[in-house]
Design a protein around this motif. Structure first.
Motif, short mmCIF file in Angstrom:
data_model
loop_
_atom_site.label_atom_id
_atom_site.label_comp_id
_atom_site.label_asym_id
_atom_site.label_seq_id
_atom_site.Cartn_x
_atom_site.Cartn_y
_atom_site.Cartn_z
N GLY A 147 -5.07 -1.16 11.07
CA GLY A 147 -4.70 -2.29 10.22
C GLY A 147 -3.49 -2.05 9.34
N ASP A 148 -3.49 -0.97 8.57
CA ASP A 148 -2.45 -0.79 7.54
C ASP A 148 -1.22 -0.04 8.03
OD1 ASP A 148 -3.67 -2.21 5.60
OD2 ASP A 148 -4.58 -0.48 4.60
N THR A 149 -1.44 1.08 8.70
CA THR A 149 -0.31 1.95 9.06
C THR A 149 0.67 1.21 9.96
OG1 THR A 149 -1.81 3.79 8.94
CG2 THR A 149 0.29 4.20 9.98
N PRO B 70 -7.50 9.10 -3.73
CA PRO B 70 -8.40 8.58 -2.69
C PRO B 70 -7.91 9.09 -1.33
CG PRO B 70 -6.95 6.82 -3.45
CD PRO B 70 -6.63 8.03 -4.28
N THR B 71 -8.77 9.79 -0.63
CA THR B 71 -8.30 10.62 0.48
C THR B 71 -8.93 10.26 1.81
OG1 THR B 71 -7.90 12.40 -1.09
CG2 THR B 71 -8.04 13.02 1.22
N GLY B 72 -8.09 10.20 2.85
CA GLY B 72 -8.58 9.96 4.21
C GLY B 72 -8.08 11.06 5.13
N ALA C 22 0.85 -1.19 0.00
CA ALA C 22 0.00 0.00 0.00
C ALA C 22 0.89 1.24 0.00
CB ALA C 22 -0.93 0.00 1.21
N PHE C 23 0.29 2.39 -0.31
CA PHE C 23 1.10 3.57 -0.60
C PHE C 23 1.87 4.09 0.61
CE2 PHE C 23 0.16 7.96 0.66
CZ PHE C 23 -0.92 7.79 1.51
N LYS C 24 1.47 3.69 1.82
CA LYS C 24 2.18 4.21 2.99
C LYS C 24 3.65 3.78 3.00
CE LYS C 24 -1.87 5.32 5.59
NZ LYS C 24 -2.87 4.90 4.55
N PRO D 271 -10.19 -1.33 -3.76
CA PRO D 271 -11.35 -0.50 -3.44
C PRO D 271 -11.03 1.00 -3.26
CG PRO D 271 -11.30 -2.46 -2.03
CD PRO D 271 -10.04 -2.47 -2.82
N HIS D 272 -9.85 1.33 -2.76
CA HIS D 272 -9.49 2.74 -2.57
C HIS D 272 -9.27 3.42 -3.91
CE1 HIS D 272 -8.51 0.53 1.05
NE2 HIS D 272 -8.78 1.63 1.72
N THR D 273 -8.55 2.70 -4.79
CA THR D 273 -8.32 3.21 -6.13
C THR D 273 -9.65 3.37 -6.87
OG1 THR D 273 -6.23 2.01 -6.08
CG2 THR D 273 -6.97 2.81 -8.23
C1 LIG Z 1 -3.90 5.71 4.07
C2 LIG Z 1 -4.55 5.30 2.80
C3 LIG Z 1 -5.32 6.21 2.04
C4 LIG Z 1 -5.59 7.63 2.48
O1 LIG Z 1 -4.43 8.45 2.40
P1 LIG Z 1 -4.39 9.83 3.20
O2 LIG Z 1 -3.00 10.33 3.02
O3 LIG Z 1 -4.69 9.50 4.63
O4 LIG Z 1 -5.41 10.73 2.61
C5 LIG Z 1 -5.86 5.77 0.84
N1 LIG Z 1 -5.70 4.49 0.43
C6 LIG Z 1 -4.97 3.60 1.13
C7 LIG Z 1 -4.84 2.21 0.63
C8 LIG Z 1 -4.36 3.97 2.34
O5 LIG Z 1 -3.65 3.05 3.02
#
Ligand SMILES: *Cc1c(COP(=O)(O)O)cnc(C)c1O
Length: 493
Positions: free
Chosen positions: A144-146, A265-267, A110-112, A397-399
């Motif tokens: 879960g992810d971070t 995709p933004t959180g 994942a992008f993190k 799903p985020h994409t």
């Molecule tokens: C964290 C995350 C996001 C959201 O990114 P933000 O920088 O928090 O806006 C989107 N998609 C995935 C898969 C993530 O892990």
């Protein structure tokens, strides 16, 4: 020299090393550059650089108190063939006029990983430079992810230790196995009997606990935070927007100087903020598409100019975006007040006390580079299916949220500008949702579904899946919320 100051008090000025080590300003504000750097080389030159060379030039202007050798060492340690499975690190894939920036080739798919693979090295280098003789202790609550991405980044980095707390029973089976199989003598995972909010609040209390602070200092540690407000996470994310632009040039989609859009995709507003920073530096981005799931607090903000977190919280099929307080938005607020710390602090105080704030018409005028929309769970499934049937490409799903919001934007505006869809996770990270969308298979066994996904997509399973499936379980601690303090001391002693 790039100096950082707090969005809530501009008199609080620090170097980039201090900003990285402290994460957040003492007044609760976020660190931003006093003067936004411009692109360090002409665009014609930037688009010819490989990922690591580009990263060097971008990091150099933001983290100006690091030496060239220090930056190169951090970059080499973060981006190599053991940490990423693609030589481009952030490849841009084309499918019939769609452009996917794949940010999921790191260790946790994942992008993190893009930022968390370099943050530990920036932190330990910063600590050395500032003559800090203590080891860095990272505490993180994760949904879960971070947590997994942070552990993968910090694993076996000398002079660091990381403890991740997760809600036992409230993360997916793959996510849990990914964490429990984490190697590295300095990584620790602790399950909490409670939900994510319980874990998060408990960790926040630990950071504020003066007695614990003193105890950990005596044991030779100092706290630091790896969360997404750290400029050590934000700055590395700027790199891949410029790199995406470069790939569009190399693939003859655009000429140098032509504009692009990005759909993100933004959180927590970290990823899209990096795109906004890239635009401010001079990268030709026209529109930034801010894509939310059903927790659409951000798309409401952009469309009504009122931020309102007083609303139901939904668990969605794009769980990494299930969030109602987007911390990094504070940096955008600061920018659209024209760097007014008093006004920013007043709005953030209002958010803290009432859960809402409304921006002024002057501020709203500065948001014209943004377009915002959202997508519910059923539309996520339909979008994954649609892309698979039309383009034979499987998105996560985020994409899919970013894809859907881009489709809506295009229908609404007829804008034909090439648009990058920021792909934040591998489909293999969410096999249940993805296979539900593209097949009739009703199995709930994630690893079985990964095998079927491989058959359908012809994309080989990433190592992360094999590791989660076959790795040994190395962590088994589960504690009650009120025992979290003792569990930290147990790890350190
Ligand atoms: C964290 C995350 C996001 C959201 O990114 P933000 O920088 O928090 O806006 C989107 N998609 C995935 C898969 C993530 O892990």
């Amino acid at each position: 020299m790039t100096i950082y100051y707090s969005t809530r008090n501009k008199n609080h000025r620090v170097s980039s090393t201090d900003a990285i080590l402290n994460g957040i300003a003492p007044d609760g504000g976020l660190f931003v550059p006093e003067i936004m750097p411009t692109l360090p080389l002409p665009l014609e030159q930037l688009v010819t650089l490989d990922y690591k060379e580009l990263a060097f030039h971008i990091l150099k202007v933001f983290l100006s108190d690091f030496t060239n050798d220090e930056l190169r060492a951090c970059i080499n340690a973060a981006y190599n063939d053991t940490t990423f499975d693609d030589a481009l690190f952030a490849p841009l894939k084309q499918t019939d006029g769609n452009y996917y920036l794949e940010l999921f080739h790191g260790q946790t798919i994942a992008f993190k990983d893009m930022a968390l693979s370099i943050l530990p090295h920036l932190m330990t280098t910063a600590a050395q430079k500032n003559n800090i003789d203590k080891d860095i202790l990272i505490l993180t609550a994760t949904s879960g992810d971070t947590g997994k991405a942070a552990m993968a980044g910090f694993a076996d980095v000398p002079h660091t230790k990381i403890i991740v707390f997760y809600p036992k029973g409230a993360v997916s089976p793959i996510q849990e196995r990914q964490m429990l199989t984490q190697t590295g003598n300095n990584t620790h995972v602790i399950g909490i009997k409670g939900n994510f909010d319980d874990a998060q609040s408990a960790v926040k209390q630990l950071f504020l606990d003066k007695k614990l602070q003193q105890t950990i200092n005596e044991l030779g540690y100092q706290f630091s935070s790896a969360n997404s407000i750290n400029i050590g996470r934000l700055v590395p994310q700027i790199v891949y927007y410029i790199y995406a632009y470069a790939q569009l040039v190399q693939q003859n989609v655009i000429a140098v100087g032509e504009v692009i859009n990005v759909s993100v995709p933004t959180g927590n507003f970290g990823n899209i903020l990096a795109a906004y920073f890239a635009k401010q530096m001079g990268l030709p981005i026209k529109t930034l598409l801010c894509a939310s799931n059903r927790n659409n607090v951000l798309s409401d903000f952009f469309n009504t100019h009122r931020y309102d977190k007083n609303r139901p919280f939904y668990v969605t099929n794009s769980p990494s975006m299930d969030i109602l307080i987007s911390s990094n938005l504070e940096r955008l607020i600061f920018a659209i007040t024209q760097n007014n710390d008093v006004q920013t602090k007043a709005l953030m105080d209002e958010l803290q006390s009432t859960g809402t704030y409304t921006i002024t018409p002057d501020m709203a005028e500065k948001l014209t580079d943004f377009y915002a929309g959202y997508c519910d769970d059923a539309t996520v499934l339909a979008t994954i299916k649609d892309v698979f049937l039309k383009h034979n490409y499987v998105i996560d799903p985020h994409t899919a949220v970013a894809q859907y919001v881009y489709n809506a934007y295009k229908n609404e505006t007829n804008d034909n500008t090439p648009t990058i869809i920021v792909s934040t996770a591998s489909a293999y990270k969410f096999p249940n949702t993805v296979m539900h969308a593209i097949s009739e298979d009703s199995s709930t066994d994630d690893f079985y579904l990964c095998d079927r996904l491989e058959d359908l997509s012809h994309v080989p399973q990433p190592f992360a899946i094999e590791q989660a499936k076959n790795g040994s379980i190395l962590h088994d601690t589960v504690v009650a919320v009120d025992k979290i303090y003792d569990s930290v001391l147990d790890v350190l002693k």
